[in-house]
Write a protein that holds these residues in place. Structure first.
Motif, PDB file in Angstrom:
ATOM      1  N   TRP A  40      -1.890  14.390  -4.385  1.00  0.00           N
ATOM      2  CA  TRP A  40      -0.630  14.743  -3.728  1.00  0.00           C
ATOM      3  C   TRP A  40       0.531  14.711  -4.708  1.00  0.00           C
ATOM      4  O   TRP A  40       1.374  15.595  -4.751  1.00  0.00           O
ATOM      5  CB  TRP A  40      -0.355  13.788  -2.572  1.00  0.00           C
ATOM      6  N   GLY A  41       0.579  13.683  -5.495  1.00  0.00           N
ATOM      7  CA  GLY A  41       1.683  13.533  -6.451  1.00  0.00           C
ATOM      8  C   GLY A  41       1.656  14.644  -7.495  1.00  0.00           C
ATOM      9  O   GLY A  41       2.696  15.203  -7.854  1.00  0.00           O
ATOM     10  N   GLY A  42       0.460  14.951  -7.980  1.00  0.00           N
ATOM     11  CA  GLY A  42       0.318  16.004  -8.987  1.00  0.00           C
ATOM     12  C   GLY A  42       0.760  17.360  -8.439  1.00  0.00           C
ATOM     13  O   GLY A  42       1.441  18.135  -9.115  1.00  0.00           O
ATOM     14  N   MET A  43       0.382  17.621  -7.185  1.00  0.00           N
ATOM     15  CA  MET A  43       0.765  18.888  -6.563  1.00  0.00           C
ATOM     16  C   MET A  43       2.272  18.975  -6.391  1.00  0.00           C
ATOM     17  O   MET A  43       2.890  20.017  -6.619  1.00  0.00           O
ATOM     18  CB  MET A  43       0.087  19.040  -5.207  1.00  0.00           C
ATOM     19  N   LEU A  44       2.850  17.839  -6.018  1.00  0.00           N
ATOM     20  CA  LEU A  44       4.296  17.798  -5.853  1.00  0.00           C
ATOM     21  C   LEU A  44       4.973  18.163  -7.172  1.00  0.00           C
ATOM     22  O   LEU A  44       5.930  18.946  -7.209  1.00  0.00           O
ATOM     23  CB  LEU A  44       4.706  16.381  -5.419  1.00  0.00           C
ATOM     24  N   ALA A  45       4.419  17.639  -8.250  1.00  0.00           N
ATOM     25  CA  ALA A  45       5.009  17.898  -9.568  1.00  0.00           C
ATOM     26  C   ALA A  45       4.978  19.383  -9.906  1.00  0.00           C
ATOM     27  O   ALA A  45       5.994  19.969 -10.294  1.00  0.00           O
ATOM     28  CB  ALA A  45       4.262  17.094 -10.625  1.00  0.00           C
ATOM     29  N   LEU A  81       0.857  -1.193   0.000  1.00  0.00           N
ATOM     30  CA  LEU A  81       0.000   0.000   0.000  1.00  0.00           C
ATOM     31  C   LEU A  81       0.892   1.242   0.000  1.00  0.00           C
ATOM     32  O   LEU A  81       0.658   2.199  -0.756  1.00  0.00           O
ATOM     33  CB  LEU A  81      -0.908  -0.009   1.232  1.00  0.00           C
ATOM     34  N   GLY A  82       1.903   1.214   0.824  1.00  0.00           N
ATOM     35  CA  GLY A  82       2.861   2.314   0.837  1.00  0.00           C
ATOM     36  C   GLY A  82       3.520   2.478  -0.522  1.00  0.00           C
ATOM     37  O   GLY A  82       3.609   3.578  -1.065  1.00  0.00           O
ATOM     38  N   ALA A  83       3.937   1.339  -1.093  1.00  0.00           N
ATOM     39  CA  ALA A  83       4.613   1.388  -2.387  1.00  0.00           C
ATOM     40  C   ALA A  83       3.699   1.950  -3.466  1.00  0.00           C
ATOM     41  O   ALA A  83       4.115   2.794  -4.272  1.00  0.00           O
ATOM     42  CB  ALA A  83       5.085  -0.017  -2.769  1.00  0.00           C
ATOM     43  N   SER A  84       2.425   1.517  -3.463  1.00  0.00           N
ATOM     44  CA  SER A  84       1.577   1.980  -4.564  1.00  0.00           C
ATOM     45  C   SER A  84       1.199   3.448  -4.394  1.00  0.00           C
ATOM     46  O   SER A  84       0.929   4.130  -5.382  1.00  0.00           O
ATOM     47  CB  SER A  84       0.348   1.094  -4.747  1.00  0.00           C
ATOM     48  N   LEU A  85       1.206   3.950  -3.165  1.00  0.00           N
ATOM     49  CA  LEU A  85       0.979   5.380  -2.968  1.00  0.00           C
ATOM     50  C   LEU A  85       2.092   6.180  -3.665  1.00  0.00           C
ATOM     51  O   LEU A  85       1.833   7.180  -4.335  1.00  0.00           O
ATOM     52  CB  LEU A  85       0.953   5.697  -1.475  1.00  0.00           C
ATOM     53  N   VAL A  86       3.314   5.687  -3.515  1.00  0.00           N
ATOM     54  CA  VAL A  86       4.435   6.334  -4.189  1.00  0.00           C
ATOM     55  C   VAL A  86       4.264   6.233  -5.699  1.00  0.00           C
ATOM     56  O   VAL A  86       4.473   7.196  -6.446  1.00  0.00           O
ATOM     57  CB  VAL A  86       5.773   5.693  -3.751  1.00  0.00           C
ATOM     58  N   ILE A  87       3.843   5.056  -6.152  1.00  0.00           N
ATOM     59  CA  ILE A  87       3.689   4.849  -7.599  1.00  0.00           C
ATOM     60  C   ILE A  87       2.598   5.776  -8.148  1.00  0.00           C
ATOM     61  O   ILE A  87       2.776   6.435  -9.174  1.00  0.00           O
ATOM     62  CB  ILE A  87       3.356   3.374  -7.903  1.00  0.00           C
ATOM     63  N   VAL A  88       1.460   5.819  -7.427  1.00  0.00           N
ATOM     64  CA  VAL A  88       0.371   6.692  -7.865  1.00  0.00           C
ATOM     65  C   VAL A  88       0.879   8.131  -7.960  1.00  0.00           C
ATOM     66  O   VAL A  88       0.627   8.834  -8.940  1.00  0.00           O
ATOM     67  CB  VAL A  88      -0.813   6.614  -6.873  1.00  0.00           C
ATOM     68  N   SER A  89       1.626   8.519  -6.935  1.00  0.00           N
ATOM     69  CA  SER A  89       2.141   9.891  -6.925  1.00  0.00           C
ATOM     70  C   SER A  89       3.078  10.122  -8.088  1.00  0.00           C
ATOM     71  O   SER A  89       3.010  11.143  -8.770  1.00  0.00           O
ATOM     72  CB  SER A  89       2.880  10.153  -5.612  1.00  0.00           C
ATOM     73  N   SER A  90       3.964   9.150  -8.350  1.00  0.00           N
ATOM     74  CA  SER A  90       4.910   9.376  -9.425  1.00  0.00           C
ATOM     75  C   SER A  90       4.221   9.349 -10.782  1.00  0.00           C
ATOM     76  O   SER A  90       4.648  10.016 -11.713  1.00  0.00           O
ATOM     77  CB  SER A  90       6.080   8.377  -9.357  1.00  0.00           C
ATOM     78  N   LEU A  91       3.136   8.549 -10.882  1.00  0.00           N
ATOM     79  CA  LEU A  91       2.405   8.527 -12.151  1.00  0.00           C
ATOM     80  C   LEU A  91       1.687   9.847 -12.394  1.00  0.00           C
ATOM     81  O   LEU A  91       1.744  10.406 -13.499  1.00  0.00           O
ATOM     82  CB  LEU A  91       1.399   7.377 -12.170  1.00  0.00           C
ATOM     83  N   THR A  92       1.011  10.362 -11.372  1.00  0.00           N
ATOM     84  CA  THR A  92       0.324  11.647 -11.561  1.00  0.00           C
ATOM     85  C   THR A  92       1.328  12.753 -11.815  1.00  0.00           C
ATOM     86  O   THR A  92       1.087  13.681 -12.563  1.00  0.00           O
ATOM     87  CB  THR A  92      -0.538  12.012 -10.338  1.00  0.00           C
TER      88      THR A  92
END
Lengths: 280, 273, 281
Positions: free
Chosen positions: A224-229, A200-211
């Motif tokens: 979160w990932g999109g905002m980070l970008a 679950l932790g890993a896929s949160l990172v993946i989702v973030s990196s994909l967005t």
């Protein structure tokens, strides 16, 4: 089931963090002080103020509101990916130890193939094939993490499948289904729980990196990932910008791993079984 | 046979923390004699053996009153260096599961030769020759071939012979065999017991044979000690203990053989002689 | 012996795959009549456990027949095999109850497993009955295998077999994992259960020490062949095949009476010169 979590301090803290994140995800959108999509051209890349506690982004949207609104989608996406991975990994793993050699051989080869898939290329290919969208991207992520579930489940189920008590049950006339849910499944659950928490932790990172790359969830929907970008693009104008979404991602991933560790090290559980290499 | 005493154990006890596991064990073994120790798992027989070898498991210790004298040496006073001159050289040992005492990735011959070089101080060539000779002495056919084989290529009986060779290669005065034949088939067990008796005759080695099986002990030993729950419940010559067991536990062991063993059909060897 | 409970005839079993395939049983004949106790003795690699497992339908039969209580079990597959197993006609007691009982199930759940899979209604009563039958306190039904003694565990394993009301009971070294004092009690229990109910007993062991007292007849298995059969007394006191003589002569007994070393060496040499232990006597 949950008691071992609280046996250690890190497990307790992880659980508390995760509960807070879950609450955020559940009610976040309603807590948001502003419309997360509302642009304010007068306040672009503004610093924290009474009106915007965490400032505004490059088109003048309230950062706090976007974080709160984005929490739901980020977590739901990660959960969705894990659910896909669970089904695609655990079910064939359980069947592989009971259904005979042919199924075993094919499922092993399939999982090996999944492992070799280049992650980003596969995600891009999936979204190109099925259209860009959250469901398609999460299906791709689920497929990519399923070998993790498969291996962990199979490693836990394999020694049980050949155990004498399983043979005794077969001799008593138990059906394969009875054997699975009465003898095999209870031995597999702890291992699957650990894998779920860490993946679950890993896929949160993946989702973030994909967005982050624009795959899955597309702007202007906040995640979160999109905002980070976007925040990273405006690092010079708003240096503290990436900090908050990054901290949320890190805290959630850390909590998931903490829970995985707590479940694994819980007293009274057998030590995690060594993964046995098995060539069909 | 001379009655020169080789090993004297007085008031041996083993404790974990304050809990005694073994108490008040006295043993005397003369040079070249055989002593049988009978008991089940948990009777303290293996802890007693391990005390004689100075290899108690971590957390366990001998009581302060325990004295173990081996050929004039007080074993309790030995330090790690001192034990090197005793364990493996003057007191050999074989245990139940031979495969777990051998390195699976090195041929058995090389492992035996290595012991010969370290314990006996032989050169490379001499150790090799002596190892093949010892394997032949253990009754292994084609010893040169066995020398080149890996543990997994040998049967349990063959592995136990290899380990007996390792245990006696430095010509010890005492050999401790702790359930050394338990995992073996009956016919193989008989061969290994024969081998131990042979060795004794040839080398004048004293033997402590530990087993849960009264009959195995009775077959080989002159003296028998029966242990239960950490104490010696009966001792005497093998003949006396078997024909007139005094303790209820020993009686139940003899009785089990008489009722379920092949003794049932051999009225000539009745319990009451 | 009009209708034997178990009739094995000309049984050939091969195990392993491809080039590793080896013949484990070369045409074995064996019968067990109702109420009769037959000992199957043999050492490591003799094929005794393979024979038991084949009777239970766990290995494929290459040739020959196995008839259990009137059913040809070699023809059973899938659902019909399962139905036959649920009938409970044959039950098996494994060597080590610590391995044959699921560590996460209570003794009661394990004992009741055969009834559970059949969906029998009065499960609790019958589990309690089975506990009483083997001399176990029914209060132990809620304990896990690790929480009771070795003897109690094996009694529970026997209760699991008895609850199915078997006609044939196969025990594979049922006491070799037990302490000497407990062994006799478990042997007494097995002997009386089978005698009282007319159950046929196939008792498998490498250890003559426990076989002689509980069996009426013995079959000696050597490298996949039954080399000798006869009443237990006959086989023990006047063995005819060299292997049987070696086996009996090697067994440690109280009060001696074993075979001399020279004689054993001679028998061994005799056996070594004949492939598969087929010796013409």
């Amino acid at each position: 089931m949950l008691r071992p979590l609280f046996a250690s301090r890190s497990g307790t803290i992880s659980a508390v963090v995760l509960v807070v994140v879950a609450v955020l995800a559940a009610v976040g959108p309603w807590l948001a002080p502003h419309d997360p999509l509302l642009q304010d051209p007068r306040a672009i890349l503004a610093g924290p103020s009474a009106g915007h506690w965490l400032g505004t982004d490059n088109v003048g949207r309230d950062v706090l509101s976007r974080l709160l609104a984005g929490s739901t989608l980020s977590l739901v996406a990660a959960l969705e990916a894990v659910a896909v991975g669970l089904v695609l990994g655990v079910v064939p793993a359980l069947l592989s130890v009971r259904l005979g050699r042919v199924f075993e051989w094919f499922s092993l080869r399939l999982m090996e193939a999944f492992v070799t898939l280049p992650f980003l290329v596969f995600a891009v290919a999936m979204t190109a094939l099925l259209g860009n969208g959250l469901q398609q991207a999460m299906l791709a992520v689920g497929i990519l993490i399923s070998p993790g579930f498969y291996r962990v489940t199979r490693a836990a189920a394999l020694p049980v499948a050949t155990a004498q008590y399983v043979e005794a049950a077969v001799l008593a006339g138990a059906s394969p289904w009875t054997v699975l849910h009465r003898h095999v499944w209870p031995k597999v659950v702890p291992a699957v729980a650990v894998a779920t928490a860490s993946l679950l932790g890993a896929s949160l990172v993946i989702v973030s990196s994909l967005t982050f790359l624009g795959i899955g969830i597309t702007p202007p929907t906040p995640t979160w990932g999109g905002m980070l970008a976007t925040d990273l693009q405006y690092l010079f104008q708003r240096p503290f910008g990436p900090f908050v979404p990054a901290a949320l991602i890190v805290a959630t991933v850390w909590a998931c791993n903490g829970i995985a560790d707590a479940l694994r090290d819980a007293p009274g559980r057998p030590a995690p079984r060594k993964v046995t290499a098995h060539v069909g | 046979m001379s009655a020169e005493v080789l090993l004297t154990v007085r008031d041996l006890s083993v404790h974990t923390g304050d809990t005694p596991l073994v108490t008040g064990v006295d043993l005397t073994v003369a040079r070249g004699a055989t002593l049988g120790v009978v008991g089940e798992s948990g009777s303290g027989k293996s802890l007693t053996c391990r005390s004689l070898l100075g290899i108690l498991p971590p957390g366990l210790r001998n009581g302060d009153d325990t004295t173990i004298t081996f050929d004039g040496t007080d074993l309790r006073a030995l330090d790690a260096r001192g034990w090197l001159g005793i364990r493996g050289t003057r007191i050999g040992a074989v245990f139940q599961d031979p495969a777990s005492y051998l390195n699976p990735s090195i041929t058995v011959g090389r492992q035996l030769a290595e012991v010969l070089r370290v314990r006996v101080g032989l050169g490379r060539r001499a150790a090799r020759d002596r190892a093949v000779e010892l394997l032949a002495d253990m009754g292994l056919h084609e010893p040169a071939r066995v020398y080149r084989q890996y543990p997994f290529e040998l049967s349990g009986g063959m592995l136990q012979r290899v380990l007996i060779a390792v245990a006696i290669c430095a010509e010890p005065d005492l050999l401790i065999a702790d359930e050394a034949t338990t995992a073996l088939d009956v016919t193989v067990q008989a061969e290994v017991l024969d081998l131990l008796s042979d060795l004794q005759e040839r080398t004048g080695l004293a033997l402590i044979l530990v087993s849960h099986d009264l009959a195995v002990v009775a077959q080989v030993c002159e003296e028998v000690v029966v242990m239960r729950d950490g104490v010696v419940v009966e001792r005497g010559t093998a003949g006396d203990v078997l024909t007139a067991p005094a303790h209820a536990y020993t009686r139940s062991l003899v009785d089990a053989h008489a009722r379920y063993g092949i003794e049932r059909f051999r009225p000539a060897v009745t319990v009451h002689g | 012996m009009a209708d034997p409970l178990l009739a094995v005839s000309g049984l050939v079993v091969r195990l392993g795959r491809g080039g590793e395939r080896r013949t484990i049983l070369h045409g074995v004949d064996l019968t067990v009549a109702p109420g009769e106790s037959v000992g199957l003795i043999g050492e490591t690699g003799s094929g005794k456990t393979t024979l038991a497992r084949t009777v239970l339908g766990l290995h494929r039969v290459e040739q020959g027949g196995i008839d259990v209580a009137g059913t040809d079990v070699t023809a059973l597959r899938g659902a019909r095999l399962r139905a036959f197993r649920r009938s409970g006609a044959v039950q098996y007691v494994f060597q080590d109850p610590l391995r044959s009982l699921d560590p996460d199930l209570t003794l009661g759940e394990s004992v009741g497993e055969a009834l559970h899979v059949r969906g029998t209604p009065d499960l609790d009563d019958r589990v309690a009955g089975a506990f009483a039958l083997v001399g176990l306190d029914p209060a132990l039904a809620t304990r896990l295998p690790a929480e009771v003694s070795g003897g109690q565990r094996q009694r529970a394993a026997i209760a699991r077999a008895m609850i199915a009301r078997p006609r044939l009971l196969i025990c594979d070294e049922p006491v070799s994992a037990l302490d000497a004092a407990t062994r006799v009690q478990v042997l007494d229990l097995l002997a009386s259960l089978c005698a009282d109910r007319g159950i046929g007993l196939l008792y498998i062991s490498h250890d003559l020490g426990s076989v002689a007292g509980i069996t009426d007849r013995l079959a000696v298995l050597h490298h996949g062949d039954v080399v000798e059969t006869g009443t237990t007394e006959q086989v023990v006191t006047a063995p005819s095949h060299p292997y049987t003589r070696l086996l009996i002569g090697s067994a440690p007994t109280i009060g001696g009476g074993g075979m001399g070393r020279a004689e054993r060496a001679e028998l061994r040499a005799q056996l070594a010169h004949s492939p598969n232990g087929k010796v013409l006597t």
